[in-house]
Motif scaffolding. Sequence first.
Motif, PDB file in Angstrom:
ATOM      1  N   GLY A 127      41.873  42.380  49.001  1.00  0.00           N
ATOM      2  CA  GLY A 127      42.194  43.167  48.032  1.00  0.00           C
ATOM      3  C   GLY A 127      41.147  43.517  46.609  1.00  0.00           C
ATOM      4  O   GLY A 127      39.992  43.429  46.999  1.00  0.00           O
ATOM      5  N   ASP A 128      41.719  43.338  45.366  1.00  0.00           N
ATOM      6  CA  ASP A 128      40.506  43.434  44.826  1.00  0.00           C
ATOM      7  C   ASP A 128      40.109  42.552  44.264  1.00  0.00           C
ATOM      8  O   ASP A 128      39.348  43.046  42.961  1.00  0.00           O
ATOM      9  N   HIS A 129      40.787  41.277  44.557  1.00  0.00           N
ATOM     10  CA  HIS A 129      40.464  40.299  42.935  1.00  0.00           C
ATOM     11  C   HIS A 129      38.893  40.403  44.163  1.00  0.00           C
ATOM     12  O   HIS A 129      38.234  39.083  42.917  1.00  0.00           O
ATOM     13  N   LEU A 130      38.132  40.372  45.547  1.00  0.00           N
ATOM     14  CA  LEU A 130      37.305  39.338  45.116  1.00  0.00           C
ATOM     15  C   LEU A 130      36.003  40.862  46.146  1.00  0.00           C
ATOM     16  O   LEU A 130      36.596  40.953  47.422  1.00  0.00           O
ATOM     17  N   MET A 131      35.273  41.113  45.948  1.00  0.00           N
ATOM     18  CA  MET A 131      34.900  41.932  46.190  1.00  0.00           C
ATOM     19  C   MET A 131      33.242  42.583  46.022  1.00  0.00           C
ATOM     20  O   MET A 131      32.332  41.348  45.117  1.00  0.00           O
ATOM     21  N   GLY A 132      32.306  42.822  46.920  1.00  0.00           N
ATOM     22  CA  GLY A 132      30.967  42.428  46.706  1.00  0.00           C
ATOM     23  C   GLY A 132      30.230  43.787  45.707  1.00  0.00           C
ATOM     24  O   GLY A 132      29.086  43.014  45.287  1.00  0.00           O
ATOM     25  N   TRP A 133      30.927  44.336  45.796  1.00  0.00           N
ATOM     26  CA  TRP A 133      30.150  45.507  44.869  1.00  0.00           C
ATOM     27  C   TRP A 133      30.239  44.926  43.878  1.00  0.00           C
ATOM     28  O   TRP A 133      29.581  45.755  42.364  1.00  0.00           O
ATOM     29  N   ALA A 134      31.536  45.029  43.128  1.00  0.00           N
ATOM     30  CA  ALA A 134      31.885  45.082  41.580  1.00  0.00           C
ATOM     31  C   ALA A 134      32.697  43.748  42.015  1.00  0.00           C
ATOM     32  O   ALA A 134      33.395  42.975  42.510  1.00  0.00           O
ATOM     33  N   SER A 135      32.693  43.271  40.221  1.00  0.00           N
ATOM     34  CA  SER A 135      33.423  42.128  39.850  1.00  0.00           C
ATOM     35  C   SER A 135      34.799  42.863  39.263  1.00  0.00           C
ATOM     36  O   SER A 135      34.276  43.880  38.926  1.00  0.00           O
ATOM     37  N   SER A 136      35.294  42.108  39.318  1.00  0.00           N
ATOM     38  CA  SER A 136      37.093  42.718  39.240  1.00  0.00           C
ATOM     39  C   SER A 136      36.829  43.211  38.410  1.00  0.00           C
ATOM     40  O   SER A 136      37.582  42.735  37.006  1.00  0.00           O
ATOM     41  N   LEU A 137      38.404  44.253  37.943  1.00  0.00           N
ATOM     42  CA  LEU A 137      38.388  44.565  36.638  1.00  0.00           C
ATOM     43  C   LEU A 137      39.648  44.118  36.234  1.00  0.00           C
ATOM     44  O   LEU A 137      40.349  43.708  37.085  1.00  0.00           O
ATOM     45  N   VAL A 138      39.506  43.943  34.861  1.00  0.00           N
ATOM     46  CA  VAL A 138      40.448  42.608  34.323  1.00  0.00           C
ATOM     47  C   VAL A 138      40.757  43.640  32.981  1.00  0.00           C
ATOM     48  O   VAL A 138      40.455  43.121  32.359  1.00  0.00           O
ATOM     49  N   SER A 139      41.905  44.012  32.869  1.00  0.00           N
ATOM     50  CA  SER A 139      42.767  44.953  32.652  1.00  0.00           C
ATOM     51  C   SER A 139      44.103  44.579  31.818  1.00  0.00           C
ATOM     52  O   SER A 139      44.723  44.688  32.075  1.00  0.00           O
ATOM     53  N   PRO A 140      43.595  44.178  30.335  1.00  0.00           N
ATOM     54  CA  PRO A 140      45.367  43.257  29.979  1.00  0.00           C
ATOM     55  C   PRO A 140      45.965  44.943  29.407  1.00  0.00           C
ATOM     56  O   PRO A 140      45.821  46.232  29.293  1.00  0.00           O
ATOM     57  N   PRO A 141      47.799  44.999  30.217  1.00  0.00           N
ATOM     58  CA  PRO A 141      48.403  43.981  29.807  1.00  0.00           C
ATOM     59  C   PRO A 141      48.953  43.388  31.789  1.00  0.00           C
ATOM     60  O   PRO A 141      49.085  42.998  31.794  1.00  0.00           O
ATOM     61  N   ASP A 142      47.927  44.611  32.047  1.00  0.00           N
ATOM     62  CA  ASP A 142      48.170  44.058  34.142  1.00  0.00           C
ATOM     63  C   ASP A 142      47.426  42.975  34.325  1.00  0.00           C
ATOM     64  O   ASP A 142      47.605  42.450  35.049  1.00  0.00           O
ATOM     65  N   GLY A 143      45.981  43.264  33.742  1.00  0.00           N
ATOM     66  CA  GLY A 143      45.081  42.335  34.155  1.00  0.00           C
ATOM     67  C   GLY A 143      45.102  40.999  33.322  1.00  0.00           C
ATOM     68  O   GLY A 143      45.715  41.128  31.925  1.00  0.00           O
ATOM     69  N   ASP A 144      45.033  40.282  33.350  1.00  0.00           N
ATOM     70  CA  ASP A 144      45.065  38.856  32.617  1.00  0.00           C
ATOM     71  C   ASP A 144      43.839  37.562  33.391  1.00  0.00           C
ATOM     72  O   ASP A 144      43.267  37.390  34.442  1.00  0.00           O
ATOM     73  N   LEU A 145      43.050  37.300  32.928  1.00  0.00           N
ATOM     74  CA  LEU A 145      41.404  36.695  32.437  1.00  0.00           C
ATOM     75  C   LEU A 145      41.757  34.869  33.406  1.00  0.00           C
ATOM     76  O   LEU A 145      40.940  34.680  34.036  1.00  0.00           O
ATOM     77  N   THR A 146      42.750  34.455  31.885  1.00  0.00           N
ATOM     78  CA  THR A 146      42.941  32.823  32.539  1.00  0.00           C
ATOM     79  C   THR A 146      43.672  32.872  33.945  1.00  0.00           C
ATOM     80  O   THR A 146      43.023  31.963  34.775  1.00  0.00           O
ATOM     81  N   ASP A 147      44.404  34.269  34.278  1.00  0.00           N
ATOM     82  CA  ASP A 147      45.188  33.829  35.784  1.00  0.00           C
ATOM     83  C   ASP A 147      43.926  34.586  36.533  1.00  0.00           C
ATOM     84  O   ASP A 147      43.717  33.554  37.974  1.00  0.00           O
ATOM     85  N   PHE A 148      43.449  35.244  36.571  1.00  0.00           N
ATOM     86  CA  PHE A 148      41.512  35.568  37.479  1.00  0.00           C
ATOM     87  C   PHE A 148      41.266  34.609  38.133  1.00  0.00           C
ATOM     88  O   PHE A 148      40.569  34.020  38.782  1.00  0.00           O
ATOM     89  N   MET A 149      40.745  33.733  36.730  1.00  0.00           N
ATOM     90  CA  MET A 149      39.692  32.599  36.872  1.00  0.00           C
ATOM     91  C   MET A 149      40.701  31.171  37.451  1.00  0.00           C
ATOM     92  O   MET A 149      39.495  30.827  38.468  1.00  0.00           O
ATOM     93  N   ALA A 150      42.116  31.344  37.363  1.00  0.00           N
ATOM     94  CA  ALA A 150      42.551  30.039  38.369  1.00  0.00           C
ATOM     95  C   ALA A 150      42.922  30.788  40.171  1.00  0.00           C
ATOM     96  O   ALA A 150      42.871  29.864  40.428  1.00  0.00           O
ATOM     97  N   SER A 151      42.265  32.014  40.050  1.00  0.00           N
ATOM     98  CA  SER A 151      43.598  32.411  41.050  1.00  0.00           C
ATOM     99  C   SER A 151      41.618  32.340  42.141  1.00  0.00           C
ATOM    100  O   SER A 151      42.075  32.099  42.872  1.00  0.00           O
ATOM    101  N   CYS A 152      40.331  32.537  41.017  1.00  0.00           N
ATOM    102  CA  CYS A 152      38.821  32.135  42.322  1.00  0.00           C
ATOM    103  C   CYS A 152      39.144  30.832  42.346  1.00  0.00           C
ATOM    104  O   CYS A 152      38.642  30.711  43.968  1.00  0.00           O
ATOM    105  N   THR A 153      39.602  29.727  41.173  1.00  0.00           N
ATOM    106  CA  THR A 153      39.616  28.741  42.201  1.00  0.00           C
ATOM    107  C   THR A 153      41.038  28.331  43.279  1.00  0.00           C
ATOM    108  O   THR A 153      40.087  27.651  44.700  1.00  0.00           O
ATOM    109  N   THR A 154      41.890  28.897  43.134  1.00  0.00           N
ATOM    110  CA  THR A 154      42.686  29.016  43.991  1.00  0.00           C
ATOM    111  C   THR A 154      42.416  29.924  45.714  1.00  0.00           C
ATOM    112  O   THR A 154      42.009  28.743  46.750  1.00  0.00           O
ATOM    113  N   LEU A 155      41.680  30.338  45.846  1.00  0.00           N
ATOM    114  CA  LEU A 155      40.773  31.562  46.701  1.00  0.00           C
ATOM    115  C   LEU A 155      39.413  30.140  47.830  1.00  0.00           C
ATOM    116  O   LEU A 155      39.742  30.725  48.836  1.00  0.00           O
TER     117      LEU A 155
END
Length: 303
Positions: A172-200
Amino acid sequence: MTDNRPTAGKAIELEPGLTCVLAPNPSPMTYWGTNTYLLGTDSLIVIDPGPFDQSHLGALRAAIADRPVSHILVTHSHLDHSPLAKPLAEATGAQILAFGDSSAGRSDIMNSLAATGQMAGGEGVDHDFQPDHIMADGDTVQGDGWSLTAHHTPGHFGNHLCFISGDVGFTGDHLMGWASSLVSPPDGDLTDFMASCTTLAQTGIKRAYCGHGAPIPDAQFRLAELIAHRKTREAEIIAALRPAPADPETLTRKIYSDVAPALFPMAQRNVLAHLIDLTTRNIATLLDGENPQLSATTLFALK
Ligand SMILES: [Zn+2]
């Protein structure tokens, strides 16, 4: 990269049993447009039907032809991914599966920030999205030649799922080659994003098919790059805060000195995401008194 840009609406076989149809919605946020994936040969799973667009619906129906569609999976409910799910479900009789509606999976801190109404944000959210079935973390669907396991990967969006089959990931939009994903609060959460990178990374995927742009041949390398990019950005923000407290707007001007004016607001949302993450982790704090209001001019300081 533009040389490889596929033609919107044209079904392109990426590997046996996997076809991609590009939606006609290119933009600075969606790159070439949204990738819709058709998995299977005799029967199909569709991942991310795309934006509400009749010509894309027509292109998908032509690519599907008379084959049955068993499932429609949605990585997350942004307007460029989910609105065509319903019309496609009506046309094919397939069920829509996703983590939940557009409020599902949002972190507590982002829920409380959203509740204050100070955050703005909410750009591009498909508020009407409703799956027929909830797919929780670890749930699996079987298709023709594919067995997909859902991994909850909040960060870009609270209800974001990545679908993993062996060493292949639909990210999806978590991992893309052309750009780092947009993380825009309050829908985006960077703490979660970093944890999800580890999950992936822990899923062991090697190849990634993304929501936008070309496939990633070395997903682990790209994930490491993405994590390093965020850590660098974080270090820049901490360095910029060291001399004196500063607000997101000032910090963005300092750190993104070369950003195109049209992308400045998004860069500022990214800086804000980092500042909230640093606050959550007790590294930074808000300086605006007892009831701090989050805005472009809220002062943040290092603790
Ligand atoms: Zn997208």
